[in-house]
Design an enzyme around this catalytic site. Structure first.
Site, mmCIF file in Angstrom:
data_model
loop_
_atom_site.group_PDB
_atom_site.id
_atom_site.type_symbol
_atom_site.label_atom_id
_atom_site.label_comp_id
_atom_site.label_asym_id
_atom_site.label_seq_id
_atom_site.Cartn_x
_atom_site.Cartn_y
_atom_site.Cartn_z
ATOM 1 N N GLU A 238 -0.429 -25.085 -19.103
ATOM 2 C CA GLU A 238 0.857 -24.760 -18.512
ATOM 3 C C GLU A 238 0.797 -23.338 -17.959
ATOM 4 O O GLU A 238 0.399 -22.422 -18.674
ATOM 5 C CB GLU A 238 1.912 -24.834 -19.614
ATOM 6 C CG GLU A 238 3.293 -25.009 -19.109
ATOM 7 C CD GLU A 238 4.292 -25.178 -20.254
ATOM 8 O OE1 GLU A 238 3.859 -25.408 -21.403
ATOM 9 O OE2 GLU A 238 5.483 -25.045 -19.986
ATOM 10 N N ASP B 237 -3.314 -17.153 -16.288
ATOM 11 C CA ASP B 237 -3.546 -17.605 -17.666
ATOM 12 C C ASP B 237 -4.202 -18.977 -17.734
ATOM 13 O O ASP B 237 -4.656 -19.398 -18.790
ATOM 14 C CB ASP B 237 -2.234 -17.627 -18.464
ATOM 15 C CG ASP B 237 -1.172 -18.498 -17.800
ATOM 16 O OD1 ASP B 237 -1.050 -18.453 -16.570
ATOM 17 O OD2 ASP B 237 -0.473 -19.223 -18.527
ATOM 18 N N GLU B 238 -4.260 -19.678 -16.610
ATOM 19 C CA GLU B 238 -4.849 -21.022 -16.620
ATOM 20 C C GLU B 238 -6.103 -21.076 -15.748
ATOM 21 O O GLU B 238 -6.447 -22.124 -15.222
ATOM 22 C CB GLU B 238 -3.823 -22.052 -16.135
ATOM 23 C CG GLU B 238 -2.601 -22.178 -17.052
ATOM 24 C CD GLU B 238 -2.951 -22.680 -18.441
ATOM 25 O OE1 GLU B 238 -3.812 -23.559 -18.568
ATOM 26 O OE2 GLU B 238 -2.363 -22.161 -19.419
ATOM 27 N N SER C 148 2.946 -6.805 15.274
ATOM 28 C CA SER C 148 4.243 -6.794 14.592
ATOM 29 C C SER C 148 4.795 -8.201 14.412
ATOM 30 O O SER C 148 4.627 -9.052 15.282
ATOM 31 C CB SER C 148 5.246 -5.988 15.411
ATOM 32 O OG SER C 148 5.057 -4.636 15.179
ATOM 33 N N HIS D 123 12.438 -6.138 14.429
ATOM 34 C CA HIS D 123 12.296 -5.361 15.666
ATOM 35 C C HIS D 123 11.625 -6.160 16.783
ATOM 36 O O HIS D 123 11.501 -5.685 17.900
ATOM 37 C CB HIS D 123 11.592 -4.018 15.395
ATOM 38 C CG HIS D 123 10.097 -4.074 15.345
ATOM 39 N ND1 HIS D 123 9.385 -4.082 14.170
ATOM 40 C CD2 HIS D 123 9.168 -4.091 16.329
ATOM 41 C CE1 HIS D 123 8.094 -4.115 14.440
ATOM 42 N NE2 HIS D 123 7.933 -4.118 15.743
ATOM 43 N N ASP E 56 13.113 -4.695 8.041
ATOM 44 C CA ASP E 56 12.575 -5.185 9.315
ATOM 45 C C ASP E 56 12.110 -6.633 9.142
ATOM 46 O O ASP E 56 10.919 -6.914 9.059
ATOM 47 C CB ASP E 56 11.411 -4.271 9.732
ATOM 48 C CG ASP E 56 10.940 -4.539 11.154
ATOM 49 O OD1 ASP E 56 11.645 -5.267 11.880
ATOM 50 O OD2 ASP E 56 9.877 -4.019 11.524
ATOM 51 N N ASP F 273 1.888 -19.812 -17.187
ATOM 52 C CA ASP F 273 2.890 -18.866 -17.682
ATOM 53 C C ASP F 273 2.971 -17.614 -16.819
ATOM 54 O O ASP F 273 4.036 -17.163 -16.455
ATOM 55 C CB ASP F 273 2.570 -18.464 -19.128
ATOM 56 C CG ASP F 273 2.737 -19.616 -20.080
ATOM 57 O OD1 ASP F 273 3.885 -20.040 -20.267
ATOM 58 O OD2 ASP F 273 1.729 -20.086 -20.629
HETATM 59 C C1 4AZ Z 1 3.404 -1.576 16.607
HETATM 60 O O1 4AZ Z 1 3.581 -0.734 17.471
HETATM 61 C C2 4AZ Z 1 2.609 -1.209 15.393
HETATM 62 N N1 4AZ Z 1 -0.827 0.528 12.244
HETATM 63 C C3 4AZ Z 1 2.397 -2.127 14.395
HETATM 64 C C4 4AZ Z 1 1.660 -1.780 13.291
HETATM 65 C C5 4AZ Z 1 1.140 -0.510 13.176
HETATM 66 C C6 4AZ Z 1 1.349 0.422 14.160
HETATM 67 C C7 4AZ Z 1 2.093 0.064 15.281
HETATM 68 C C8 4AZ Z 1 0.350 -0.159 11.954
HETATM 69 O O2 4AZ Z 1 3.843 -2.734 16.691
#
Ligand code: 4AZ
Length: 548
Positions: free
Chosen positions: A247, A255-256, A490, A346, A394, A249
């Site tokens: 099981e 643990d398994e 991003s 964003h 974000d 945990d």
């Molecule tokens: C960007 O401009 C961006 N190094 C995303 C990630 C990072 C820097 C810029 C991380 O979308």
């Protein structure tokens, strides 16, 4: 008495009351330990010890003085942030208030000085022979064993990012033969034990390391359980009977693991005098729906090595999607099941929902593969508390539009990544993978999905003072910064695999200062912090399995 020096709880680590350094009587040691733990005495308990000069005692606890409360006299010191302070007391007072910048050297900073500690010839990242690079020298140098003890080892481990200090200062490591035959130079070091960096200890004369080199085993979570207990990676102890009992945990399932498929419980059949409620509890558990996420369909060759910016193959990241806006890939996203894609706030605007195309199972966007599926967005939910200026919260959800005459979203070649339900599922140091179509370090365009292995980095405020929010963000990167997310990545995934090779979306690529700079790791939205938010929007059953 091998744990004499070590108290596996943070608040007792520094304190000599909590450990009997000369304990010969186990029961007495136990008593002292228990009392210490119960009272939570630490080196900051000023009913027991004097505070440091940069602290004052308030209601039994040493608290940071303000820098102006330090004596004016003293010698200047240089700190790791490159700033010079008029006195050591002032630097320590600043550090006490905001632990980003530590002591670097005495005297004023001239720019570019660094101090570092590293471990070599060990078995893991947490042990080995200690080498230091002193602030005013270019070369790394060993530390002489004769001046080394648990006090120095504790400081070295703290410096290396193990907040619980050292487990052992005596261990022998396998060093290359030439170091035996021609013992190298070494330096002696003395610490008081409360330093926050080895740079703060006193280094003295060089010698030839005839008696050997200093080594250390740092204290990690895995070494922190008392007695006969099992330590979950997530930081709790379980009674040892719960290990391999069939099981799960620990939330990470550790643990398994390595149980050889033989369950303890299956071995004996007791005669029950009362009802077996444990069996009933297990039966109830078996009724819970099983989530299918985080497991790839295709049999892929497992990665063997850490390498960066490698091209992905079809099916390697079946949760990765591309978000296209105006015929360009503007962001990445993560399929989490049903009709839902997770991305960065964003990356999208709720009012511009018709603008976005979601491309699933895509690898090369110049020549899309046959598995590629294009879908429009039906709805966009941006986190209510997303702050465009700080990138706090974000995170956003995209609901895909259903095909005509279909009740559900069908993404035949996609596999959802699991949504982590606990912020303890993965820890600093764990290796994870970031993927996307974002720019290369030299701002080169990328046409094909790339991936790289990074590790979770703790205490990221030291890199981004005032801009990093611990609860909402996660930091990840490599020592040399060679692997990082960049512009265009991003909204895409940082995924981590648990011990059973189930993949979780641990982070959403969010921001970072530049790309690929070691002192500026990539910052991700910490998805686990938004489990409730996500489940409230997409429905609990889509992403929840346990603890619901
Ligand atoms: C960007 O401009 C961006 N190094 C995303 C990630 C990072 C820097 C810029 C991380 O979308």
């Amino acid at each position: 008495m091998k744990l004499v020096h070590v108290v596996p709880l943070l608040f007792c680590f520094h304190l000599s009351f909590c450990k009997l350094t000369s304990a010969s009587d186990a029961s007495q040691e136990d008593l002292v330990d228990r009392k210490c733990l119960a009272e939570q005495y630490t080196h900051l308990s000023c009913s027991k010890v004097f505070c440091q000069p940069w602290q004052k005692c308030i209601e039994g606890t040493c608290v940071c003085k303000l820098p102006y409360q330090c004596p004016k006299n003293g010698t200047a010191v240089c700190s790791t942030n490159g700033k010079s302070y008029p006195t050591y007391c002032q630097q320590k007072s600043f550090e006490c208030l905001k632990p980003q910048a530590k002591f670097l050297k005495s005297g004023t900073c001239t720019g570019g000085e660094t101090f570092s500690v590293s471990l070599n010839y060990g078995n893991t990242d947490t042990d080995g022979i200690v080498e230091v690079k002193l602030a005013d020298q270019d070369e790394k140098i060993f530390i002489c064993k004769s001046s080394w003890g648990i006090t120095q080892a504790n400081v070295a481990c703290l410096d290396l990012g193990f907040p619980q200090g050292a487990l052992e200062a005596e261990r022998e490591f396998h060093v290359p033969a030439h170091l035996h035959e021609n013992p190298p130079e070494c330096v002696h070091v003395q610490c008081r034990g409360l330093e926050t960096s080895l740079a703060e200890c006193t280094f003295t004369r060089k010698a030839i390391a005839h008696e050997g080199l200093a080594g250390v085993v740092c204290h990690t979570a895995a070494t922190g359980c008392r007695g006969q207990a099992f330590w979950c990676k997530s930081g709790v102890c379980l009674p040892s009977q719960r290990r391999c009992d069939g099981e799960v945990d620990c939330i990470a399932g550790d643990d398994e693991v390595g149980c050889g498929g033989v369950s303890y419980l299956a071995q004996e059949k007791p005669t029950y005098l009362t009802a077996d409620m444990d069996a009933e509890r297990k039966r109830i558990k078996s009724f819970f729906p099983k989530l299918s996420c985080g497991v790839r369909n295709s049999k892929l060759v497992r990665r063997k090595r850490v390498v960066g910016g490698r091209p992905a193959s079809v099916g390697q990241f079946p949760w990765q999607v591309a978000i296209k806006e105006n015929e360009k890939i503007s962001c990445g996203g993560i399929y989490i099941g049903g009709c839902w894609v997770l991305t960065a706030a964003h990356c999208v605007r709720a009012s511009k929902v018709h603008r976005y195309q979601i491309w699933a199972s895509l690898v090369d966007w110049i020549r899309p593969n046959s598995e590629t599926l294009v879908q429009y967005a039906n709805k966009i939910i941006v986190h209510e508390n997303y702050a465009g200026t700080t990138y706090k919260n974000d995170i956003a959800l995209i609901e895909l539009r259903k095909r005509p005459n279909q009740q559900e979203c069908v993404l035949p070649n996609s596999v959802p990544a699991c949504v982590p339900w606990s912020p303890h599922l993965f820890q600093p140091g764990d290796r994870c993978v970031v993927s996307g179509w974002g720019r290369e370090k030299d701002n080169q365009k990328v046409f094909s999905l790339k991936w790289g292995e990074v590790h979770i980095i703790n205490n990221c405020s030291r890199f981004y003072p005032g801009r990093y929010f611990e609860k909402e963000m996660e930091c990840a990167g490599t020592e040399d910064g060679s692997i990082d997310a960049c512009k265009g990545d991003s909204g895409g995934p940082l995924v981590c695999e648990d011990i059973n090779n189930v993949t979780y979306v641990w982070g959403v690529v969010s921001w970072g200062e530049n790309c690929g700079k070691p002192e500026f790791p990539g910052v991700y939205t910490k998805v686990a912090n938004y489990f409730d938010w996500i489940s409230q929007k997409v429905g609990r059953s889509l992403i929840s399995q346990y603890n619901v």
